[in-house]
Design an enzyme around this catalytic site. Structure first.
Site, PDB file in Angstrom:
ATOM      1  N   LYS A   1     -18.169   1.670 -27.704  1.00 24.13           N
ATOM      2  CA  LYS A   1     -17.417   1.386 -26.466  1.00 24.13           C
ATOM      3  C   LYS A   1     -15.985   0.968 -26.792  1.00 24.13           C
ATOM      4  CE  LYS A   1     -20.383  -1.762 -25.078  1.00 24.13           C
ATOM      5  NZ  LYS A   1     -21.371  -1.663 -26.172  1.00 24.13           N
TER       6      LYS A   1
ATOM      7  N   ARG B   1     -23.587  -5.839 -17.287  1.00 22.06           N
ATOM      8  CA  ARG B   1     -24.610  -5.698 -18.303  1.00 22.06           C
ATOM      9  C   ARG B   1     -26.005  -5.965 -17.767  1.00 22.06           C
ATOM     10  NH1 ARG B   1     -21.703  -6.425 -23.168  1.00 22.06           N
ATOM     11  NH2 ARG B   1     -23.001  -6.478 -24.988  1.00 22.06           N
TER      12      ARG B   1
ATOM     13  N   ARG C   1     -18.581  -3.343 -39.788  1.00 27.17           N
ATOM     14  CA  ARG C   1     -17.572  -3.602 -38.748  1.00 27.17           C
ATOM     15  C   ARG C   1     -16.697  -4.812 -39.077  1.00 27.17           C
ATOM     16  NH1 ARG C   1     -18.901  -3.681 -32.553  1.00 27.17           N
ATOM     17  NH2 ARG C   1     -20.668  -4.935 -33.192  1.00 27.17           N
TER      18      ARG C   1
ATOM     19  N   ARG D   1     -18.147 -10.296 -37.135  1.00 26.84           N
ATOM     20  CA  ARG D   1     -18.760 -11.038 -36.034  1.00 26.84           C
ATOM     21  C   ARG D   1     -20.061 -11.695 -36.488  1.00 26.84           C
ATOM     22  NH1 ARG D   1     -18.591  -6.842 -31.066  1.00 26.84           N
ATOM     23  NH2 ARG D   1     -20.563  -7.886 -30.652  1.00 26.84           N
TER      24      ARG D   1
ATOM     25  N   ARG E   1     -29.997  -8.047 -29.926  1.00 26.85           N
ATOM     26  CA  ARG E   1     -29.049  -7.474 -28.959  1.00 26.85           C
ATOM     27  C   ARG E   1     -29.558  -6.131 -28.435  1.00 26.85           C
ATOM     28  NH1 ARG E   1     -23.971  -7.444 -32.585  1.00 26.85           N
ATOM     29  NH2 ARG E   1     -23.083  -6.136 -30.964  1.00 26.85           N
TER      30      ARG E   1
HETATM   31  P1  G5P Z   1     -19.876  -7.112 -26.875  1.00 25.32           P
HETATM   32  O1  G5P Z   1     -18.737  -7.549 -27.699  1.00 25.32           O
HETATM   33  O2  G5P Z   1     -19.645  -6.365 -25.633  1.00 25.32           O
HETATM   34  P2  G5P Z   1     -21.761  -5.051 -27.623  1.00 25.32           P
HETATM   35  O3  G5P Z   1     -23.000  -5.430 -28.341  1.00 25.32           O
HETATM   36  O4  G5P Z   1     -21.959  -4.513 -26.282  1.00 25.32           O
HETATM   37  O5  G5P Z   1     -20.865  -6.345 -27.808  1.00 25.32           O
HETATM   38  P3  G5P Z   1     -20.138  -3.941 -29.463  1.00 25.32           P
HETATM   39  O6  G5P Z   1     -20.996  -4.521 -30.560  1.00 25.32           O
HETATM   40  O7  G5P Z   1     -18.808  -4.537 -29.220  1.00 25.32           O
HETATM   41  O8  G5P Z   1     -20.963  -3.918 -28.192  1.00 25.32           O
HETATM   42  P4  G5P Z   1     -19.101  -1.267 -29.201  1.00 25.32           P
HETATM   43  O9  G5P Z   1     -17.853  -1.823 -28.615  1.00 25.32           O
HETATM   44  O10 G5P Z   1     -19.965  -0.384 -28.365  1.00 25.32           O
HETATM   45  O11 G5P Z   1     -20.010  -2.399 -29.815  1.00 25.32           O
HETATM   46  O12 G5P Z   1     -18.795  -0.448 -30.516  1.00 25.32           O
HETATM   47  P5  G5P Z   1     -17.483  -0.414 -31.462  1.00 25.32           P
HETATM   48  O13 G5P Z   1     -17.082  -1.778 -31.856  1.00 25.32           O
HETATM   49  O14 G5P Z   1     -16.481   0.525 -30.913  1.00 25.32           O
HETATM   50  O15 G5P Z   1     -18.137   0.328 -32.724  1.00 25.32           O
HETATM   51  C1  G5P Z   1     -19.078  -0.336 -33.539  1.00 25.32           C
HETATM   52  C2  G5P Z   1     -18.711  -0.108 -35.026  1.00 25.32           C
HETATM   53  O16 G5P Z   1     -18.918   1.265 -35.338  1.00 25.32           O
HETATM   54  C3  G5P Z   1     -17.241  -0.396 -35.368  1.00 25.32           C
HETATM   55  O17 G5P Z   1     -17.160  -0.922 -36.671  1.00 25.32           O
HETATM   56  C4  G5P Z   1     -16.574   0.988 -35.290  1.00 25.32           C
HETATM   57  O18 G5P Z   1     -15.423   1.086 -36.132  1.00 25.32           O
HETATM   58  C5  G5P Z   1     -17.715   1.862 -35.809  1.00 25.32           C
HETATM   59  N1  G5P Z   1     -17.718   3.221 -35.291  1.00 25.32           N
HETATM   60  C6  G5P Z   1     -17.340   3.682 -34.068  1.00 25.32           C
HETATM   61  N2  G5P Z   1     -17.496   5.014 -33.996  1.00 25.32           N
HETATM   62  C7  G5P Z   1     -18.026   5.402 -35.191  1.00 25.32           C
HETATM   63  C8  G5P Z   1     -18.425   6.656 -35.750  1.00 25.32           C
HETATM   64  O19 G5P Z   1     -18.318   7.710 -35.116  1.00 25.32           O
HETATM   65  N3  G5P Z   1     -18.930   6.640 -37.021  1.00 25.32           N
HETATM   66  C9  G5P Z   1     -19.054   5.498 -37.749  1.00 25.32           C
HETATM   67  N4  G5P Z   1     -19.553   5.577 -38.989  1.00 25.32           N
HETATM   68  N5  G5P Z   1     -18.675   4.289 -37.265  1.00 25.32           N
HETATM   69  C10 G5P Z   1     -18.171   4.244 -36.020  1.00 25.32           C
HETATM   70  O20 G5P Z   1     -20.745  -8.401 -26.465  1.00 25.32           O
HETATM   71  C11 G5P Z   1     -21.088  -9.359 -27.431  1.00 25.32           C
HETATM   72  C12 G5P Z   1     -21.932 -10.436 -26.787  1.00 25.32           C
HETATM   73  O21 G5P Z   1     -21.180 -11.071 -25.742  1.00 25.32           O
HETATM   74  C13 G5P Z   1     -22.023 -11.408 -24.638  1.00 25.32           C
HETATM   75  C14 G5P Z   1     -23.440 -11.061 -25.087  1.00 25.32           C
HETATM   76  O22 G5P Z   1     -24.004 -12.193 -25.691  1.00 25.32           O
HETATM   77  C15 G5P Z   1     -23.215  -9.951 -26.105  1.00 25.32           C
HETATM   78  O23 G5P Z   1     -24.294  -9.814 -27.037  1.00 25.32           O
HETATM   79  N6  G5P Z   1     -21.607 -10.647 -23.466  1.00 25.32           N
HETATM   80  C16 G5P Z   1     -22.196 -10.707 -22.263  1.00 25.32           C
HETATM   81  N7  G5P Z   1     -23.272 -11.406 -21.809  1.00 25.32           N
HETATM   82  C17 G5P Z   1     -23.647 -11.217 -20.539  1.00 25.32           C
HETATM   83  N8  G5P Z   1     -23.022 -10.375 -19.701  1.00 25.32           N
HETATM   84  C18 G5P Z   1     -21.925  -9.655 -20.093  1.00 25.32           C
HETATM   85  N9  G5P Z   1     -21.311  -8.805 -19.249  1.00 25.32           N
HETATM   86  C19 G5P Z   1     -21.472  -9.818 -21.427  1.00 25.32           C
HETATM   87  N10 G5P Z   1     -20.464  -9.265 -22.148  1.00 25.32           N
HETATM   88  C20 G5P Z   1     -20.562  -9.781 -23.368  1.00 25.32           C
HETATM   89 MG    MG Z   2     -17.133  -3.808 -28.273  1.00 20.99          MG
END
Ligand code: G5P
Ligand code: MG
Length: 216
Positions: free
Chosen positions: A15, A89, A123, A156, A167
């Protein structure tokens, strides 16, 4: 012009990565709930203190806290064109948002789970901007440093394997139903792929139906 959108997807589905490409191509405001919560934790705000105990266990922060927080963030926006990442979410958050603001489109990233679990290991994030790197995918130019500011990158706390599984479980139970909520509204677009490079051109071509591309 007004354009309101949400990006959905499991933890580490990309995302943040796809959002930064959207911002670059189309100049939307990007509000990532997780990034904003992490900044609040770092700054020891009351919200940060509440959120910390949930985030570190891989649990969702309670709906009332999140709905209040994001409503305030939306009110402060100067532009009418925005992308929410990480909110809503739960179905209850989706209903609360819909009651105050209808959306134009919801983008859902569909990436196989085994790929996701591997990704979080490498990451690194720049906390102030939310810029995200990966040692295997888009490594920073200098290890441990942000490409733009040169500031330190962090890993993180909730990226350790045990918490990642929690998660993913929370995602399955609480967040997956949000997909159907938007499908029923007729505004869901799904993007399947094993990498962000595979998904991005498909996202871009859909968004071009709504927004002009920014010339940089
Ligand atoms: P977050 O911060 O919203 P998540 O778990 O939804 O956390 P996250 O982990 O931030 O989502 P993302 O944004 O979907 O993941 O993914 P990203 O960071 O872009 O990519 C992940 C990794 O893969 C990175 O290192 C990137 O460089 C790599 N990558 C990307 N594309 C590729 C690819 O093609 N190949 C490879 N090899 N790598 C790749 O929420 C965190 C916490 O906050 C709370 C909750 O506790 C949650 O767990 N929270 C909420 N709680 C309740 N309600 C809400 N609305 C909340 N929002 C947050
Ligand atoms: Mg994210």
């Amino acid at each position: 012009m007004a354009f309101r959108s949400v990006i959905l997807g499991a933890p580490a589905s990309g995302k943040g990565t796809i959002s930064s490409r959207i911002v670059k191509a189309f100049g939307l405001e990007h509000i990532a709930s997780g990034d904003r919560l992490r900044i609040n934790i770092k700054e020891n705000t009351p919200l940060g203190n509440t959120a910390k105990s949930y985030i570190e266990k891989g649990l969702l922060v309670p709906d009332d806290v999140m709905v209040n927080f994001i409503s305030k963030e939306l009110q402060q926006l100067k532009k009418n064109t925005w992308l929410l990442d990480g909110f809503p979410r739960t179905v209850s958050q989706a209903e609360a948002l819909w009651s105050v603001q209808k959306l134009d489109v919801v983008l859902n990233l569909v990436v196989p789970f085994n790929i996701i679990v591997d990704r979080v290991k490498g990451r690194w994030v720049h906390l102030p901007s939310g810029r995200v790197y990966n040692t295997d995918f888009n490594a920073p130019k200098v290890p441990g440093k942000d490409d733009i500011t040169g500031e330190d990158l962090i890993q993180r706390k909730d990226d350790n394997p045990e918490i990642v599984l929690k998660r993913l479980e929370q995602y399955e139970n609480l967040t997956r139903p949000v997909i159907n909520f938007y499908k029923n509204k007729g505004i869901l677009k799904e993007f399947e792929g094993k990498s962000s490079d595979e998904i991005w051109p498909k996202v871009k071509s859909v968004l071009l139906n709504y927004l002009p591309e920014q010339k940089s």
